[in-house]
Motif scaffolding. Structure first.
Motif, PDB file in Angstrom:
ATOM      1  N   SER A   1       0.836  -1.209   0.000  1.00  0.00           N
ATOM      2  CA  SER A   1       0.000   0.000   0.000  1.00  0.00           C
ATOM      3  C   SER A   1       0.862   1.246   0.000  1.00  0.00           C
ATOM      4  CB  SER A   1      -0.911  -0.009   1.234  1.00  0.00           C
ATOM      5  OG  SER A   1      -1.765  -1.135   1.223  1.00  0.00           O
ATOM      6  N   LEU A   2       1.963   1.226   0.762  1.00  0.00           N
ATOM      7  CA  LEU A   2       2.822   2.390   0.871  1.00  0.00           C
ATOM      8  C   LEU A   2       3.500   2.707  -0.464  1.00  0.00           C
ATOM      9  CD1 LEU A   2       4.069   4.455   2.890  1.00  0.00           C
ATOM     10  CD2 LEU A   2       5.941   2.848   3.181  1.00  0.00           C
ATOM     11  N   LEU A   3       3.863   1.647  -1.213  1.00  0.00           N
ATOM     12  CA  LEU A   3       4.567   1.848  -2.477  1.00  0.00           C
ATOM     13  C   LEU A   3       3.643   1.841  -3.682  1.00  0.00           C
ATOM     14  CD1 LEU A   3       7.618  -0.510  -1.816  1.00  0.00           C
ATOM     15  CD2 LEU A   3       7.472   1.947  -1.442  1.00  0.00           C
ATOM     16  N   GLY A   4       2.336   1.680  -3.448  1.00  0.00           N
ATOM     17  CA  GLY A   4       1.392   1.674  -4.549  1.00  0.00           C
ATOM     18  C   GLY A   4       1.538   0.478  -5.449  1.00  0.00           C
ATOM     19  N   VAL A   5       1.785  -0.694  -4.848  1.00  0.00           N
ATOM     20  CA  VAL A   5       1.996  -1.925  -5.604  1.00  0.00           C
ATOM     21  C   VAL A   5       0.805  -2.849  -5.383  1.00  0.00           C
ATOM     22  CG1 VAL A   5       3.490  -3.930  -5.896  1.00  0.00           C
ATOM     23  CG2 VAL A   5       4.481  -1.711  -5.363  1.00  0.00           C
ATOM     24  N   GLU A   6       0.403  -3.557  -6.416  1.00  0.00           N
ATOM     25  CA  GLU A   6      -0.670  -4.530  -6.270  1.00  0.00           C
ATOM     26  C   GLU A   6      -0.145  -5.718  -5.473  1.00  0.00           C
ATOM     27  OE1 GLU A   6      -3.668  -7.330  -8.975  1.00  0.00           O
ATOM     28  OE2 GLU A   6      -2.373  -5.836  -9.925  1.00  0.00           O
ATOM     29  N   ALA A   7      -0.756  -5.944  -4.325  1.00  0.00           N
ATOM     30  CA  ALA A   7      -0.284  -6.988  -3.431  1.00  0.00           C
ATOM     31  C   ALA A   7      -0.651  -8.360  -3.961  1.00  0.00           C
ATOM     32  CB  ALA A   7      -0.864  -6.796  -2.030  1.00  0.00           C
ATOM     33  N   ALA A   8       0.077  -9.345  -3.484  1.00  0.00           N
ATOM     34  CA  ALA A   8      -0.223 -10.729  -3.836  1.00  0.00           C
ATOM     35  C   ALA A   8      -1.535 -11.141  -3.180  1.00  0.00           C
ATOM     36  CB  ALA A   8       0.915 -11.628  -3.365  1.00  0.00           C
ATOM     37  N   PRO A   9      -2.228 -12.135  -3.740  1.00  0.00           N
ATOM     38  CA  PRO A   9      -3.490 -12.594  -3.135  1.00  0.00           C
ATOM     39  C   PRO A   9      -3.273 -12.983  -1.680  1.00  0.00           C
ATOM     40  CG  PRO A   9      -3.142 -13.600  -5.290  1.00  0.00           C
ATOM     41  CD  PRO A   9      -1.881 -12.892  -4.944  1.00  0.00           C
ATOM     42  N   PRO A  10      -4.218 -12.654  -0.809  1.00  0.00           N
ATOM     43  CA  PRO A  10      -4.061 -12.963   0.617  1.00  0.00           C
ATOM     44  C   PRO A  10      -4.002 -14.468   0.862  1.00  0.00           C
ATOM     45  CG  PRO A  10      -6.300 -12.248   0.147  1.00  0.00           C
ATOM     46  CD  PRO A  10      -5.514 -12.013  -1.094  1.00  0.00           C
ATOM     47  N   GLY A  11      -3.224 -14.834   1.858  1.00  0.00           N
ATOM     48  CA  GLY A  11      -3.101 -16.230   2.230  1.00  0.00           C
ATOM     49  C   GLY A  11      -3.458 -16.433   3.681  1.00  0.00           C
ATOM     50  N   ASP A  12      -3.101 -17.586   4.203  1.00  0.00           N
ATOM     51  CA  ASP A  12      -3.415 -17.882   5.600  1.00  0.00           C
ATOM     52  C   ASP A  12      -2.477 -17.179   6.560  1.00  0.00           C
ATOM     53  OD1 ASP A  12      -5.450 -19.538   4.721  1.00  0.00           O
ATOM     54  OD2 ASP A  12      -4.160 -21.334   4.724  1.00  0.00           O
ATOM     55  N   THR A  13      -1.278 -16.820   6.097  1.00  0.00           N
ATOM     56  CA  THR A  13      -0.308 -16.162   6.960  1.00  0.00           C
ATOM     57  C   THR A  13       0.196 -14.889   6.302  1.00  0.00           C
ATOM     58  OG1 THR A  13       1.522 -17.432   6.026  1.00  0.00           O
ATOM     59  CG2 THR A  13       0.451 -18.344   7.982  1.00  0.00           C
ATOM     60  N   VAL A  14       0.772 -14.031   7.127  1.00  0.00           N
ATOM     61  CA  VAL A  14       1.326 -12.758   6.674  1.00  0.00           C
ATOM     62  C   VAL A  14       2.783 -12.696   7.132  1.00  0.00           C
ATOM     63  CG1 VAL A  14       1.232 -10.260   6.930  1.00  0.00           C
ATOM     64  CG2 VAL A  14      -0.882 -11.559   6.706  1.00  0.00           C
ATOM     65  N   SER A  15       3.696 -12.417   6.196  1.00  0.00           N
ATOM     66  CA  SER A  15       5.117 -12.270   6.535  1.00  0.00           C
ATOM     67  C   SER A  15       5.387 -10.819   6.906  1.00  0.00           C
ATOM     68  CB  SER A  15       6.006 -12.683   5.365  1.00  0.00           C
ATOM     69  OG  SER A  15       5.790 -14.040   5.040  1.00  0.00           O
ATOM     70  N   ALA A  16       6.210 -10.630   7.932  1.00  0.00           N
ATOM     71  CA  ALA A  16       6.476  -9.272   8.391  1.00  0.00           C
ATOM     72  C   ALA A  16       7.898  -9.154   8.892  1.00  0.00           C
ATOM     73  CB  ALA A  16       5.499  -8.879   9.504  1.00  0.00           C
ATOM     74  N   VAL A  17       8.463  -7.949   8.698  1.00  0.00           N
ATOM     75  CA  VAL A  17       9.782  -7.592   9.212  1.00  0.00           C
ATOM     76  C   VAL A  17       9.559  -6.622  10.366  1.00  0.00           C
ATOM     77  CG1 VAL A  17      11.997  -6.534   8.693  1.00  0.00           C
ATOM     78  CG2 VAL A  17      10.822  -7.882   6.948  1.00  0.00           C
ATOM     79  N   VAL A  18       9.918  -7.035  11.571  1.00  0.00           N
ATOM     80  CA  VAL A  18       9.696  -6.201  12.758  1.00  0.00           C
ATOM     81  C   VAL A  18      10.879  -5.258  12.930  1.00  0.00           C
ATOM     82  CG1 VAL A  18       9.303  -6.185  15.244  1.00  0.00           C
ATOM     83  CG2 VAL A  18       8.319  -8.006  13.834  1.00  0.00           C
ATOM     84  N   TYR A  19      10.554  -3.950  13.072  1.00  0.00           N
ATOM     85  CA  TYR A  19      11.578  -2.913  13.250  1.00  0.00           C
ATOM     86  C   TYR A  19      11.332  -2.230  14.589  1.00  0.00           C
ATOM     87  CZ  TYR A  19      13.891   1.630  12.633  1.00  0.00           C
ATOM     88  OH  TYR A  19      14.666   2.752  12.801  1.00  0.00           O
ATOM     89  N   THR A  20      12.398  -2.057  15.373  1.00  0.00           N
ATOM     90  CA  THR A  20      12.275  -1.448  16.702  1.00  0.00           C
ATOM     91  C   THR A  20      13.225  -0.269  16.806  1.00  0.00           C
ATOM     92  OG1 THR A  20      11.692  -3.570  17.696  1.00  0.00           O
ATOM     93  CG2 THR A  20      12.467  -1.851  19.188  1.00  0.00           C
ATOM     94  N   GLU A  21      12.739   0.833  17.350  1.00  0.00           N
ATOM     95  CA  GLU A  21      13.548   2.028  17.541  1.00  0.00           C
ATOM     96  C   GLU A  21      13.054   2.725  18.796  1.00  0.00           C
ATOM     97  OE1 GLU A  21      16.430   5.003  16.693  1.00  0.00           O
ATOM     98  OE2 GLU A  21      16.089   3.093  15.673  1.00  0.00           O
TER      99      GLU A  21
END
Length: 780
Positions: free
Chosen positions: A682-702
């Motif tokens: 959404s942030l980059l204006g890209v068509e996302a892949a079809p939703p699945g059962d899981t979501v991959s995420a990169v956690v960033y802490t500051e």
């Protein structure tokens, strides 16, 4: 006739041992001429000559007589020791070895040609200047202050020397005088029944310590009396019986732990102790110093150095380290190949070494030592070292590695490619090496006996080839584990540590569906044992163990359900059907009577196709995205987005149904807190892949706050060394570059997060979910 056959067999055994010693002694003599060493070599050749004459082996007697004549002149100082004389003597030794092999095969000398060898040895005598008539060898020997050795001394002399009279020994040591000893002997002749030592002690003519020392020297057995020869088959049979006894011992010990009778417990403990001592004693009978294997290597190095015009000195450290006899035989060929390779490829010519600021003479060091229940043997040279980039290029050229895979490999992993079949960086093929055949055989042979190979090199300084070998093949220390309802054994030599995963304080993470564990700042790739063995993989990551292992220079973890104990197990060979599977090294019977398969750790690593990159240290700070840094490559729609790895706190996968909403923001309950999500698509204006059962995420802490960047997938972890990238004008994108032959965009993490939440970095400002983003361990 049978007695004569036994004599011949004894002669062959002793002669082969002597020849192995001669190879090393002659090479040592060439470097540092020594009268003692010359005398020892002379006596050895003289012994072979004398026995061969007695057994009517005329050709062998003639050849050794020629060598004896030359050695006599060298020993007596009539002519000097030169490389030419050593070469002639080594050729003579090879001829003797060939004749012995013929005698062993057919009890006859055969048609082994010796005339050329005799002429070669005699030529060295003829070329030397004749000794002066008034200076016989005996005078030369006397001038050195050393006693002349009589080669015709009777065979029983050592035994007679060991049984010299007590009085003579006391006088020789200065503990008594001749007159006192003669006086004591006269008293014995006159009827005194006391021992000579007792008479001298009672009369105060000597002291008790001196008498004890003399008695010990008098009763000391000779070398011949102190050793016996035992057939290897008998030792193998004894070893097998001890192995069965160990199995019974383990079962009794296991049963006795539940016994209420203290007598049974004490008896079992006693049996355990005796069995352990018996096992250790039997194993010692099969143990031999590795020096016996090393004796032939100085000769190999000398011959190769002469062939290639190099100067190489051999040094030995830990020659007394002992190995099982069967392992010595298994290691002989791999070790010889490593030595030949080091002389041919490793050590430079004298001119190249001098130009590089080194001494003209190279050093090849053989080193052996005990470590963690196994023996490590190292072949170390101070030569040119291994050019990692050359190896990398050759591996790609020969199709051993893909270009992308080779580009992201660590130097140590690249060097391990020299063990790949068909690999060679030699610019020309010699009769020693260069065909790409050998190093892979070294690795295969060492792994076949449960060992491992490794290489470490510094360009311009040298290379270390390291062999890790078990002490014995019959009985090993092993870790017993459970996977599901099955029980397996892992050799203890491969186990580095154990980690318990409770699912809360410690947990397993996933990168593109592959399990990893963060161990002291490193991503450790994991193998689920049940999945690797073709059984349904478990889904629960709580209450499991990770066994950290090492194979092919790489560490990885094996996820198992339970770790039982460490015990000695007896290795039993597998049938051909099990061997075809290629993941088992053997089988054993445990203390509870169950049969367990022994895992082949290197085969398990290869079968699981571990990613080399997951073992990189992922928390090392990267200077910037366009400098040498580690990048996490993710998929966002059809685009590839690289995230600097130093900004990644964790890699997570969330169930799709776990995502909730707070206002217009997606969140997920994470480790007791609320974690906001930012979808990069959404942030980059890209068509996302079809939703699945899981979501991959990169956690960033500051600064105690965390946010999760949602991506469509996590592809890889790579090392970026490029400095060129195309600038783009897009929110959160720093630019683009080519990684692994694909265009990859570089994410500016700070700008991307600010575009999603302008207050994220504010020290006092309010954020959308400021109250939910609490600091502390849970935030990470």
């Amino acid at each position: 006739m049978d007695d004569l056959g036994e004599i011949v067999d004894e002669f062959l055994v002793e002669s082969h041992e002597n020849l192995d010693q001669l190879d090393g002694d002659l090479v040592a003599l060439e470097r540092e001429p020594s009268r003692d060493l010359l005398s020892s070599i002379f006596r050895t050749i003289h012994t072979i000559k004398g026995t061969s004459g007695f057994l009517a082996f005329g050709r062998l007697e003639a050849l050794t007589h020629a060598g004896e004549s030359l050695l006599s002149r060298l020993r007596d100082g009539v002519q000097p020791v030169t490389p030419e004389t050593i070469t002639a003597l080594l050729a003579m030794v090879d001829g003797v070895r060939a004749l012995l092999a013929s005698i062993e095969e057919g009890r006859v000398e055969g048609d082994i040609p010796i005339d050329g060898l005799v002429a070669q040895v005699n030529a060295q005598i003829a070329d030397a200047a004749a000794p002066p008539a008034d200076a016989p060898p005996a005078d030369a020997a006397a001038g050195t202050g050393e006693a002349t050795v009589s080669v015709d001394a009777p065979a029983g002399a050592p035994d007679e020397e060991a049984r010299r009279p007590l009085g003579e020994l006391l006088v020789e040591s200065g503990a008594a005088v001749d007159t006192d000893v003669n006086w004591a002997l006269e008293k014995q002749t006159g009827g005194d029944e006391r021992r000579l030592g007792a008479i001298l002690l009672d009369e105060g003519k000597t002291n008790p310590a001196a008498v004890n020392d003399a008695l010990a020297a008098q009763g000391r057995r000779s070398v011949a009396d102190a050793t016996i020869r035992v057939d290897v088959d008998l030792l193998d049979s004894l070893m097998n019986l001890v192995g069965e006894l160990v199995l019974v011992r383990n079962q009794l010990v296991r049963a006795a732990t539940d016994a209420a009778d203290p007598v049974i417990v004490r008896t079992t403990q006693r049996l355990n102790l005796i069995t352990s001592e018996l096992q250790e004693g039997i194993m010692k009978t099969r143990m031999q110093p590795i020096e016996q294997l090393w004796l032939k290597l100085p000769r190999v190095v000398r011959d190769l150095s002469t062939t290639f015009g190099k100067q190489v000195r051999v040094a030995m450290v830990g020659a007394e380290t002992e190995l099982d006899r069967s392992l010595l035989e298994a290691v002989k060929d791999p070790l010889t190949h490593l030595v030949r390779n080091a002389v041919d490829h490793g050590i430079e010519s004298p001119e190249q070494r001098v130009a590089a600021g080194k001494s003209a003479e190279g050093t090849l060091t053989l080193k052996a030592y005990h470590e963690s229940g196994h023996v490590t043997v190292e072949v170390i040279d101070d030569g040119a070292g291994i050019d990692v980039e050359k190896v990398r290029a050759k591996a790609v050229e020969r199709g051993i590695l893909a270009a992308a895979e080779a580009a992201r490999m660590e130097p140590r992993e690249v060097m391990m490619q020299v063990f790949a079949p068909g690999f060679s960086t030699a610019e020309k093929v010699t009769n020693v090496s260069g065909r790409g055949v050998g190093m892979d055989v070294v690795k295969t042979n060492i792994e076949r006996i449960g060992g491992a190979v490794d290489v470490d090199s510094t360009l311009g300084e040298g290379t270390v080839w390291r062999l890790t070998i078990p002490l014995t093949l019959a009985i090993i220390q092993a870790l017993t584990i459970d996977s599901g309802d099955d029980r397996y054994v892992i050799p203890q030599v491969a186990v580095h540590e154990l980690v318990y995963v409770d699912g809360e304080n410690t947990r397993i993470e996933y990168v593109s569906g592959a399990p990893v564990y963060r161990l002291r700042g490193k991503l450790l790739p994991l193998v689920r044992l049940d999945a690797a063995l073709g059984r349904p993989a478990g889904t629960d990551d709580r209450g499991v163990y990770i066994v950290v292992l090492q194979a092919d220079g790489r560490r990885f973890g094996v996820v198992v359900d339970r770790v039982l104990n460490t015990e000695e197990v007896v290795v039993k060979a597998l049938t051909s059907r099990f061997k075809e599977i290629g993941i088992y090294a053997g089988a054993t019977i445990l203390g509870d009577g169950k049969v367990a398969l022994i895992l082949d750790v290197p085969a398990l690593a290869r079968r699981s196709q571990l990613s080399a990159d997951l073992s990189e240290e992922d928390d090392a700070a990267a200077e910037s995205a366009d400098d040498s840094s580690r990048l996490l490559v993710t998929a966002v729609g059809a685009r590839r987005i690289a995230v600097p790895l130093d900004t990644v706190t964790r890699l997570e996968q969330f169930a799709a149904e776990a995502i909730e909403w707070v206002g217009n923001r997606e969140v997920v309950q994470y480790r007791g807190r609320i974690l906001p999500l930012v979808r990069l698509s959404s942030l980059l204006g890209v068509e996302a892949a079809p939703p699945g059962d899981t979501v991959s995420a990169v956690v960033y802490t500051e600064r105690g706050r965390s946010i999760a960047l949602v991506v469509d997938g996590i592809d890889d972890i790579v090392e970026s060394t490029t400095t060129d990238h195309e600038e783009v004008d897009d929110h959160g994108i720093l630019g683009s570059t080519v990684i692994a032959q694909r265009v990859t965009e570089l994410l500016d993490v700070r700008r991307a997060i600010l575009a999603a939440d302008p207050q994220f970095y504010a020290t006092t400002g309010e954020s959308v979910l400021t109250g939910a983003w609490g600091a502390g361990p849970g935030a990470a």
